[in-house]
Design an enzyme around this catalytic site. Structure first.
Site, PDB file in Angstrom:
ATOM      1  N   GLU A  86      33.167  49.870  44.278  1.00  0.00           N
ATOM      2  CA  GLU A  86      32.927  49.017  45.457  1.00  0.00           C
ATOM      3  C   GLU A  86      34.066  49.167  46.468  1.00  0.00           C
ATOM      4  OE1 GLU A  86      31.420  45.078  44.605  1.00  0.00           O
ATOM      5  OE2 GLU A  86      32.052  44.359  46.569  1.00  0.00           O
ATOM      6  N   LYS A 264      31.649  36.325  40.718  1.00  0.00           N
ATOM      7  CA  LYS A 264      31.419  37.785  40.761  1.00  0.00           C
ATOM      8  C   LYS A 264      32.567  38.454  41.506  1.00  0.00           C
ATOM      9  CE  LYS A 264      29.596  41.808  42.430  1.00  0.00           C
ATOM     10  NZ  LYS A 264      30.086  42.671  43.504  1.00  0.00           N
ATOM     11  N   ASP A 280      36.935  46.572  27.327  1.00  0.00           N
ATOM     12  CA  ASP A 280      35.497  46.301  27.274  1.00  0.00           C
ATOM     13  C   ASP A 280      35.110  45.345  28.412  1.00  0.00           C
ATOM     14  OD1 ASP A 280      32.962  45.336  26.637  1.00  0.00           O
ATOM     15  OD2 ASP A 280      33.337  45.284  24.491  1.00  0.00           O
ATOM     16  N   HIS A 378      34.123  45.166  54.781  1.00  0.00           N
ATOM     17  CA  HIS A 378      33.308  45.880  53.818  1.00  0.00           C
ATOM     18  C   HIS A 378      32.696  47.113  54.473  1.00  0.00           C
ATOM     19  CE1 HIS A 378      31.300  45.622  49.953  1.00  0.00           C
ATOM     20  NE2 HIS A 378      30.204  46.048  50.544  1.00  0.00           N
TER      21      HIS A 378
END
Ligand code: MEV
Length: 427
Positions: A86, A264, A280, A378
């Site tokens: 991202e 998130k 993990d 972004h």
């Protein structure tokens, strides 16, 4: 395009050589753009390493690694490798970290490193008696668990406690046994899973119940990591920005729809460090989201307020079951190199650093959202991807990106137009 009629039933695929596996796939696909050469190139990780890691390996997938700069954690300057696809994630951490350097950066803390292994006992005749019988056998339970991993015990880890719960599953009473295990510098899944499996026959013998499930819990709430930082009001654009960020936090803490996105964003930072170090990601994600529900409602993992001078203060607390030994961390050469960059000695340090990155990420996302909006930053970062997707060659990418951002429309059709114009001009 020619349709393939091959079957996906391929026995012993894992026994084939690398090239033979790729040939099987090509055969299966028939006419297609599948490139065997692409998969034969495994970059800086030997195919043998990959093949030892998972079943039926055919190649590797490169994910960009960026380094977060500007971070001070517990008084020490750090460079932090982050693996993410991202665009804005690394830049966000760098910005957040820069804006709190004046107040010393991030301060962190960890709890003990206790992992929980669960055994579900079913067909329980008398739950309360079964519970007591198990508790009476704690001494033997400890011995059975510690026998599984003497090295862990030697390092100061191993069995540390026992909890027994009676659970009404809506159908019958279960007895849920928790073994509490200090896994030191390991994430601990292998040690804990081996212990619960080794312990189950003894529990069945003592209780005449049946051991159904035997597995570690990813809700590692006895292995917490905490980070806090203070952002001076002047540094972040004044009181209006601060207050808008506080309102954004309250929104996330009250509304699960917003909390999911807010968390998130936190995990954007955390998972990138977890992946870069070969840990993990799913275990950490599962633990984080389960922990976000600890009050019975899904809420913000972070907490925001002001200090006595009115500066913005943020803190983050979540389970952080990470390791430096075992799993991909030890065998993946890039994970090892990333640990070199981190320059750490213990899993505890990694847990602290990762938590600080999560908090930085959360700060940056909230600030962007209450000011310019997320798309500006972004999209200017994403513009490079769009330029490449539009067909820009290496020498054209920067110019197309620049014009694309200037246009305010970061879209592939616009990038194609810009590219065509540039090429036309240069003859
Ligand atoms: C995008 O990957 C993450 C954000 O949505 C996080 C947030 O909304 O807080 C920007």
């Amino acid at each position: 395009m020619q349709e393939s009629t091959s079957s996906s039933r391929i026995s012993s695929f894992y026994k084939l050589e690398h090239q033979q596996r790729l040939e099987k796939i090509a055969e299966f696909l028939g006419e297609s753009n599948f490139s065997q050469d692409h998969f034969l190139n495994t970059g800086n990780t030997e195919f043998q390493t990959v093949d030892n890691m998972i079943e039926n390996a055919i190649g590797t997938m490169n994910i960009p690694i960026g380094v977060a700069t500007n971070m001070i954690i517990d008084g020490k300057d750090r460079l932090i490798p982050m693996a993410t696809e991202e665009s804005s994630v690394v830049a966000a951490v760098c910005n957040a970290a820069r804006q709190c350097r004046a107040t010393g950066g991030f301060y962190t803390h960890t709890s003990e490193h206790i992992m929980i292994g669960q055994i579900q006992l079913i067909d329980v005749i008398n739950p309360m008696i079964t519970k007591q019988v198990i508790l009476e056998n704690e001494h033997d339970i400890k011995a059975i668990c510690n026998d599984v991993d003497p090295l862990l015990v030697k390092l100061g880890g191993g069995f540390k406690g026992l909890e027994v719960r009676v659970l009404d599953d809506g159908h019958e009473y279960n007895i849920i046994v928790h073994i509490l295990v200090d896994t030191c510098d390991a994430m601990g899944a292998n040690a804990v899973n081996s212990m619960v499996e080794a312990l189950s026959p003894a529990l069945e013998g003592w209780t005449s119940a049946k051991a159904n499930m035997r597995i570690l819990s990813n809700l590692a709430d006895k292995r917490l990591s905490m980070a806090r930082a203070t952002w001076p009001t002047d540094e972040i654009g004044g009181e209006a920005v601060r207050d808008a960020m506080l309102s954004a936090f309250r929104f996330a803490d009250t509304d699960p729809y917003r909390a999911a996105t807010h968390n998130k964003g936190i995990m954007n930072g955390i998972s990138a460090v977890i992946l870069a170090t070969g840990n993990d990601t799913r275990a950490i994600e599962a633990g984080a989201h389960a922990y976000a529900c600890k009050t019975g409602q899904y809420r913000s993992l972070s907490s925001w307020g002001v200090d006595k001078d009115g500066n913005l203060c943020g803190s983050l607390e979540l389970p952080m079951a990470v390791g430096l030994i075992g799993g991909a961390t030890k065998v993946h050469p890039t994970a090892q190199q990333n640990l070199e960059i981190l320059n750490i000695d213990s899993a505890d340090e990694l847990a602290r650093i990762t938590c600080a990155v999560g908090l930085a990420q959360n700060f940056a996302a909230m600030k962007a959202l209450v000011t310019t909006g997320i798309q500006k930053g972004h999209m200017s970062l994403h513009a490079k991807n769009i330029a490449v997707m539009a067909g820009a060659k290496a020498h054209e990418v920067d110019k197309v990106t620049e014009l694309l951002v200037q246009s305010g429309k970061v879209r592939i059709d616009v990038a194609q137009e810009i590219l065509a114009t540039l090429r036309h001009k240069s003859g």
